[in-house]
Design a protein around this motif. Structure first.
Motif, PDB file in Angstrom:
ATOM      1  N   PHE A 177      -1.022  -3.738  -2.194  1.00  0.00           N
ATOM      2  CA  PHE A 177      -2.221  -3.257  -2.845  1.00  0.00           C
ATOM      3  C   PHE A 177      -2.004  -3.133  -4.332  1.00  0.00           C
ATOM      4  CE2 PHE A 177      -0.179   0.752  -2.884  1.00  0.00           C
ATOM      5  CZ  PHE A 177      -0.961   1.700  -3.491  1.00  0.00           C
ATOM      6  N   HIS A 220     -10.419  -3.786   3.214  1.00  0.00           N
ATOM      7  CA  HIS A 220      -9.786  -5.093   3.031  1.00  0.00           C
ATOM      8  C   HIS A 220      -8.447  -5.091   3.754  1.00  0.00           C
ATOM      9  CE1 HIS A 220      -8.160  -2.629  -0.207  1.00  0.00           C
ATOM     10  NE2 HIS A 220      -7.329  -3.576  -0.627  1.00  0.00           N
ATOM     11  N   ASP A 266      -2.064  -0.787   2.804  1.00  0.00           N
ATOM     12  CA  ASP A 266      -2.318   0.630   2.525  1.00  0.00           C
ATOM     13  C   ASP A 266      -3.720   1.053   2.936  1.00  0.00           C
ATOM     14  OD1 ASP A 266      -3.045  -1.099   0.343  1.00  0.00           O
ATOM     15  OD2 ASP A 266      -3.478   0.693  -0.842  1.00  0.00           O
ATOM     16  N   HIS A 267      -4.526   0.100   3.417  1.00  0.00           N
ATOM     17  CA  HIS A 267      -5.885   0.426   3.881  1.00  0.00           C
ATOM     18  C   HIS A 267      -6.055   0.222   5.380  1.00  0.00           C
ATOM     19  CE1 HIS A 267      -7.405   0.877  -0.272  1.00  0.00           C
ATOM     20  NE2 HIS A 267      -6.345   0.112  -0.497  1.00  0.00           N
ATOM     21  N   ASP A 301     -10.944  -0.623  -2.497  1.00  0.00           N
ATOM     22  CA  ASP A 301     -10.329  -1.001  -3.775  1.00  0.00           C
ATOM     23  C   ASP A 301     -11.243  -1.895  -4.608  1.00  0.00           C
ATOM     24  OD1 ASP A 301      -8.037   0.398  -3.393  1.00  0.00           O
ATOM     25  OD2 ASP A 301      -6.758  -1.325  -2.950  1.00  0.00           O
ATOM     26  N   HIS A 330      -8.439   5.182  -3.432  1.00  0.00           N
ATOM     27  CA  HIS A 330      -7.336   5.827  -4.144  1.00  0.00           C
ATOM     28  C   HIS A 330      -7.945   6.826  -5.119  1.00  0.00           C
ATOM     29  CE1 HIS A 330      -4.454   2.943  -2.606  1.00  0.00           C
ATOM     30  NE2 HIS A 330      -5.243   1.967  -2.978  1.00  0.00           N
TER      31      HIS A 330
HETATM   32 ZN    ZN Z   1      -5.182  -0.053  -2.158  1.00  0.00          ZN
END
Ligand code: ZN
Length: 465
Positions: free
Chosen positions: A25, A127, A131-132, A241, A286
């Motif tokens: 990411f 996406h 990290d998602h 993001d 984030h």
């Molecule tokens: Zn991210």
């Protein structure tokens, strides 16, 4: 990597986290001063490596605690390296992004202690970055619908196929990453399987517990598979993001760590679509939500107009016969469109736009088409001119305030003799000057990390004399 196997194993958990943060990411951790947390002014290589590890630990334990908070009635968020959002529809819950696998248990506990145990009807993934999506296995139930953009599968495919290449590249930037990619278990990349794919032709809208959910494709800045979730009654927009980690910022059309070129016009269309919604609360995955219709409208508009400006100026310059180097230098955001370039950098985007449209062949030289690399020729030139003479001239260029010209000459000298100390010393000074410039201008995280790594490598070469 020289650490013993036992320490390697005990440090694995920490590394897995950092690995995922940086490989998949675009949101680098930032300290309160805006510097990437991973960075400290370089001293010795060993000190630097220790600082990086300590910073990574600090990032996890201090900067990204998992806490549940309520954004609006029925809309909750668990903070973390990447936030997880939960919408409570009464009898069940809808999730938007599932965060990092390593934080999923804590995020789930925090959220369910707020709303109680309920079935998970949908998991909407903004996406394919780890990290998602990493926490998905911790939330997924037999009947859960996993919603993603139609391009999600393709994004996962190419990132997975290129995993060894991209891993090496990331590891060069972030040396605390594990030596090999994680390829098995729930933390391995590429294991999430969406059950419902969405695109412009097949949008997905549903209503549950009186809440209307509109899934909106928002490709462009952080990949072709970006989705946003719009809650029209609450005027809340969950963007993953799509807008990056800072709002507003110049987007990361180009990623140094390597990913496919992102399409500027597609992103402009995405921003048009988001502006038209007139959101009153913006929830990125984030950092913190942004509240205020006017603030959000102004920020979205500025990002759109800045990308449009950079695109149009690049295309205009190409048509006027300017070189990519000229345009990287010339195209700058006008004051009324100024934006943070901590994440995306305008000059690198200029080059990306150029090569997106016109490919890597710049019609500049016959040698571009063939296989003898400039580095190979550098070695010849370096031997002919002599490393001493080149280093001396590089020093003069540096004194004249031309660190980049000096760096070119150092590279030629070092191609002839990689251990030539005067060239290494000038290179070290030129890199330091570039680092100072980077810190005092755009503070671009990736530029700072790259320069610090290059300084570290030069220091190592200097200490090996
Ligand atoms: Zn991210």
């Amino acid at each position: 990597m020289s650490r013993p196997a036992s320490t390697r194993h005990s440090a694995r958990t920490r590394w897995v986290v950092v690995f995922m943060v940086f490989v998949f990411f675009d949101a680098l951790p930032y300290s309160a001063t805006g510097d990437p947390l991973s960075q400290r002014p370089p001293r010795s290589a060993s000190e630097d490596n220790r600082n990086i590890s300590e910073s990574a630990d600090g990032f996890m334990t201090q900067m990204t605690p998992v806490e549940a908070r309520t954004i609006a009635p029925s809309v909750h968020q668990a903070t973390g390296v990447s936030n997880t959002q939960l919408i409570d529809t009464g009898d069940s819950v809808v999730l938007f992004d599932s965060g990092l696998a390593i934080q999923a248990t804590a995020q789930k506990k925090a959220l369910l202690s707020t709303v109680g145990e309920k079935p998970v009807s949908h998991i909407v993934l903004s996406h394919s970055h780890q990290d998602h999506v990493g926490g998905t296995p911790f939330w997924e139930e037999a009947n859960t619908v996993i919603v993603a953009h139609r391009e999600f599968t393709e994004e996962q495919r190419y990132l997975k196929e290129l995993e060894p290449y991209l891993h090496d590249r990331n590891r060069a930037l972030f040396p605390w990453m594990p030596e090999e990619p994680i390829t098995a278990g729930p933390m391995a990349f590429g294991t999430v399987k969406p059950t419902l794919l969405v695109d412009d032709e097949t949008p997905y809208v549903f209503e549950q517990g009186g809440i209307r959910f509109e899934i909106i494709p928002t490709p462009g800045a952080e990949g072709t598979d970006n989705l946003s979730l719009w809650l029209p009654k609450q005027k809340i927009l969950l963007v993953g993001d799509t807008l990056g980690p800072i709002f507003p910022q110049f987007p990361n059309i180009f990623t140094m760590r390597g990913e496919k070129t992102r399409k500027p016009i597609e992103y402009i269309q995405t921003l048009d679509r988001l502006i038209a919604l007139e959101p009153e609360i913006l929830v990125p995955s984030h950092r913190d939500p942004i509240v205020g219709k006017e603030t959000i409208r102004e920020g979205l508009t500025r990002i759109r107009d800045a990308v449009r400006y950079v695109h149009d100026e690049t295309v205009r310059g190409m048509n006027e016969g300017k070189t990519v180097w000229q345009l990287m230098e010339e195209v700058q955001l006008p004051p009324e469109l100024s934006l943070s370039q901590v994440h995306g950098r305008v000059s690198w985007s200029v080059r990306s736009i150029w090569e997106y449209y016109a490919t890597w062949f710049h019609f500049d030289s016959t040698t571009e088409l063939y296989t003898v690399s400039p580095r190979e020729v550098y070695a010849d030139v370096g031997r002919i001119a002599g490393p001493e003479r080149l280093s001396q001239h590089a020093r003069e260029l540096l004194d004249q305030g031309k660190p980049l010209n000096a760096l070119h000459l150092c590279e030629i000298a070092l191609a002839a003799d990689p251990t030539f100390q005067p060239a290494l010393q000038v290179q070290r000074n030129a890199l330091s000057e570039l680092l100072d410039q980077a810190r005092s201008t755009f503070e671009n995280s990736y530029e700072i990390i790259w320069l610090q790594q290059e300084i570290r490598k030069t220091d190592q070469a200097l200490s090996m004399k």
